[in-house]
Scaffold this motif. Structure first.
Motif, PDB file in Angstrom:
ATOM      1  N   ASN A  81       0.766  -1.276  -0.094  1.00 45.48           N
ATOM      2  CA  ASN A  81      -0.141   0.092  -0.128  1.00 45.48           C
ATOM      3  C   ASN A  81       0.817   1.197  -0.044  1.00 45.48           C
ATOM      4  O   ASN A  81       1.072   1.881   0.815  1.00 45.48           O
ATOM      5  CB  ASN A  81      -0.922   0.011   1.246  1.00 45.48           C
ATOM      6  CG  ASN A  81      -1.622   1.189   1.295  1.00 45.48           C
ATOM      7  OD1 ASN A  81      -1.980   1.762   2.504  1.00 45.48           O
ATOM      8  ND2 ASN A  81      -2.363   1.733   0.579  1.00 45.48           N
ATOM      9  N   PRO A  82       1.546   1.455  -1.325  1.00 43.72           N
ATOM     10  CA  PRO A  82       2.456   2.698  -1.138  1.00 43.72           C
ATOM     11  C   PRO A  82       1.826   3.826  -1.033  1.00 43.72           C
ATOM     12  O   PRO A  82       0.879   4.120  -1.175  1.00 43.72           O
ATOM     13  CB  PRO A  82       3.143   2.744  -2.457  1.00 43.72           C
ATOM     14  CG  PRO A  82       1.848   1.894  -3.378  1.00 43.72           C
ATOM     15  CD  PRO A  82       1.447   0.976  -2.550  1.00 43.72           C
ATOM     16  N   GLU A  83       2.787   4.828  -0.268  1.00 40.96           N
ATOM     17  CA  GLU A  83       2.342   6.116  -0.129  1.00 40.96           C
ATOM     18  C   GLU A  83       2.599   7.001  -1.050  1.00 40.96           C
ATOM     19  O   GLU A  83       3.522   7.032  -1.762  1.00 40.96           O
ATOM     20  CB  GLU A  83       2.786   6.755   1.299  1.00 40.96           C
ATOM     21  CG  GLU A  83       4.453   6.593   1.579  1.00 40.96           C
ATOM     22  CD  GLU A  83       5.228   7.789   1.051  1.00 40.96           C
ATOM     23  OE1 GLU A  83       4.680   8.712   0.702  1.00 40.96           O
ATOM     24  OE2 GLU A  83       6.305   7.609   0.778  1.00 40.96           O
ATOM     25  N   PHE A  84       1.964   8.242  -1.152  1.00 40.79           N
ATOM     26  CA  PHE A  84       2.117   9.172  -2.290  1.00 40.79           C
ATOM     27  C   PHE A  84       2.094  10.548  -1.414  1.00 40.79           C
ATOM     28  O   PHE A  84       1.300  11.488  -1.547  1.00 40.79           O
ATOM     29  CB  PHE A  84       1.154   9.176  -3.088  1.00 40.79           C
ATOM     30  CG  PHE A  84       1.281   7.666  -4.279  1.00 40.79           C
ATOM     31  CD1 PHE A  84       1.976   7.577  -4.874  1.00 40.79           C
ATOM     32  CD2 PHE A  84       0.315   6.949  -3.695  1.00 40.79           C
ATOM     33  CE1 PHE A  84       2.205   6.706  -5.707  1.00 40.79           C
ATOM     34  CE2 PHE A  84       0.359   5.734  -4.337  1.00 40.79           C
ATOM     35  CZ  PHE A  84       1.352   5.406  -5.352  1.00 40.79           C
ATOM     36  N   LEU A  85       2.991  10.524  -0.503  1.00 40.40           N
ATOM     37  CA  LEU A  85       2.767  12.034   0.405  1.00 40.40           C
ATOM     38  C   LEU A  85       3.902  12.818   0.138  1.00 40.40           C
ATOM     39  O   LEU A  85       5.103  12.289  -0.068  1.00 40.40           O
ATOM     40  CB  LEU A  85       2.915  11.375   1.921  1.00 40.40           C
ATOM     41  CG  LEU A  85       1.936  10.532   2.379  1.00 40.40           C
ATOM     42  CD1 LEU A  85       1.877  10.299   4.025  1.00 40.40           C
ATOM     43  CD2 LEU A  85       0.440  10.942   2.224  1.00 40.40           C
TER      44      LEU A  85
END
Length: 428
Positions: free
Chosen positions: A147-151
């Motif tokens: 569940n990769p982050e895109f922050l």
């Protein structure tokens, strides 16, 4: 939406933002970290990370009892339904992603996780890591989901609460759907796929942005050669919906804690499978020369050797809104200036630490006092609001080199200063 018991391992900017935001949905979240001092400060509501809205979310979670903090992961996972791994995956010496922190946590938690728990890789990790973690855990009754982050640092809370998409991937589709359901209050598009695809999505997205930035820096150099204006060129490009306006601002090169390591990791992954990725390699190579180009242009505009010159550097963090110096183009420029024999006096609104070979001062006006030139490398909004006539009076020279095209050239020219930027001509 059901309320779930969630453990977040790692209380850095990704982990703490993830934990605080999930707690704001009503989930019961425990954030665990090996740094006992950090945990003590977080329990007291003190947030070390410079992130807009994060201290308020942490305070609200503590007050509501939905957010708690523990030293070490072992004490935090015993009744968890989902365990998010938000640990560092820095670039190793060979350019690959260093997964030692992931391996350490998996080895520690394998026997402690409750049956039916889902382990979630939130950190940016190479393709194949989910399967590797599943084997490390040695548990057939525990699923692993990517569940990769895109922050983005400086706007991580906003990005979490207003995502473009939620990406979840796993060989266990029901487990992936369970993790996607945690985000249901956001009503964002969900890409549910296998783990390899989810892992590659993060790298592919970041590296595409890196290529786009290298491209626009090359176009800016062409503008300088032909007398074109980069702002007009990128405006004309950006109106094309296939291109868009984002990431079309030239500068001293891309950096930070993510793009350089992700580009390197993807190149090593491709190399390991015998896949040529010449386009990405060219973007990396071009980026490596941007800081040198900025210093060379500064010297050309100054009209005298940098050896013995005094340069006022505005900005140190890799971007405004954060105090993160990792991979900062500003530090690369400062190092090159020092190598050339220049004296560098720097100011950044969020950086207040001593740095080698740089004199860091707490006020922008101190940074420009008696300098031969001012070099802006981080586009903090505060720098636009400086009293530029006062700056002109404080400086020995009159050159302001704006490596972000952040300042108003007309304001500086009216103040008696000589403005120069990237891909643009001097003010009329």
């Amino acid at each position: 939406m059901s309320i779930h018991r969630i453990t977040v391992v790692g209380a850095g900017y990704v982990g703490l933002t993830t934990g605080a935001c999930l707690a704001s949905f009503g989930h019961r979240v425990v954030c665990a970290d090996v740094d006992a001092g950090k945990i003590a400060r977080l329990r007291a509501g003190k947030v070390d990370i410079l992130e807009a809205g994060l201290p308020e979310l942490v305070a609200a979670g503590l007050a509501a009892g939905t957010l708690a903090f523990e030293v070490g992961a072992a004490a935090a996972v015993q009744d968890a339904e989902a365990v998010f791994l938000c640990v560092p995956t820095p670039m190793a010496a060979d350019g690959t992603a260093d997964l030692s922190a992931v391996a350490s946590v998996a080895a520690e938690l394998g026997a402690l996780l409750p049956a039916g728990c889902v382990v979630v890789n939130k950190s940016t990790v190479p393709v194949g890591t989910a399967e590797w973690v599943r084997r490390l855990l040695g548990r057939d009754d525990v699923a692993v989901v990517s569940n990769p982050e895109f922050l983005r640092e400086g706007s991580a809370v906003h990005d979490f609460l207003h995502p473009d998409r939620i990406v979840v991937g796993s060989a266990d589709e029901p487990a992936a759907r369970r993790i996607a359901e945690l985000y249901s209050p956001l009503r964002a598009p969900v890409v549910c796929t296998n783990a390899a695809s989810a892992e590659l999505i993060k790298y592919a997205a970041n590296c595409f942005l890196a290529v786009k930035l290298s491209y626009v820096n090359a176009v800016a150099e062409l503008c300088e050669t032909f007398g074109a204006e980069i702002d007009a060129v990128t405006a004309g490009m950006g109106h094309d919906p296939r291109i868009g306006q984002a990431f079309l601002r030239p500068g001293p090169g891309w950096g930070g804690p993510c793009l350089p390591k992700d580009a390197s990791a993807l190149l090593r992954l491709a190399e390991g499978r015998g896949v040529r990725f010449d386009l990405l390699q060219a973007a990396v190579d071009d980026n490596a020369r941007q800081s040198r180009r900025v210093v060379r242009r500064l010297a050309d505009e100054l009209g005298k050797p940098l050896d013995g010159a005094r340069i006022g550097l505005l900005g140190l963090a890799f971007k405004p809104g954060t105090n993160d110096l990792r991979g900062s183009p500003a530090l690369q420029v400062a190092e090159l200036l020092a190598d050339a024999g220049a004296e560098v006096v720097a100011h950044d609104p969020a950086v207040h630490r001593e740095l080698p070979r740089i004199t860091v001062v707490g006020d922008a006006y101190l940074a420009v006092k008696e300098v031969d030139a001012v070099l802006l490398v981080t586009e903090w909004p505060q720098f636009r609001e400086l009293d530029w006539p006062a700056v002109a009076d404080l400086m020995d020279g009159g050159l302001v080199f704006d490596a972000r095209n952040h300042l108003d050239p007309a304001v500086l020219e009216r103040s008696g200063l000589r403005w120069r930027g990237i891909g643009r001509q001097a003010a009329a």
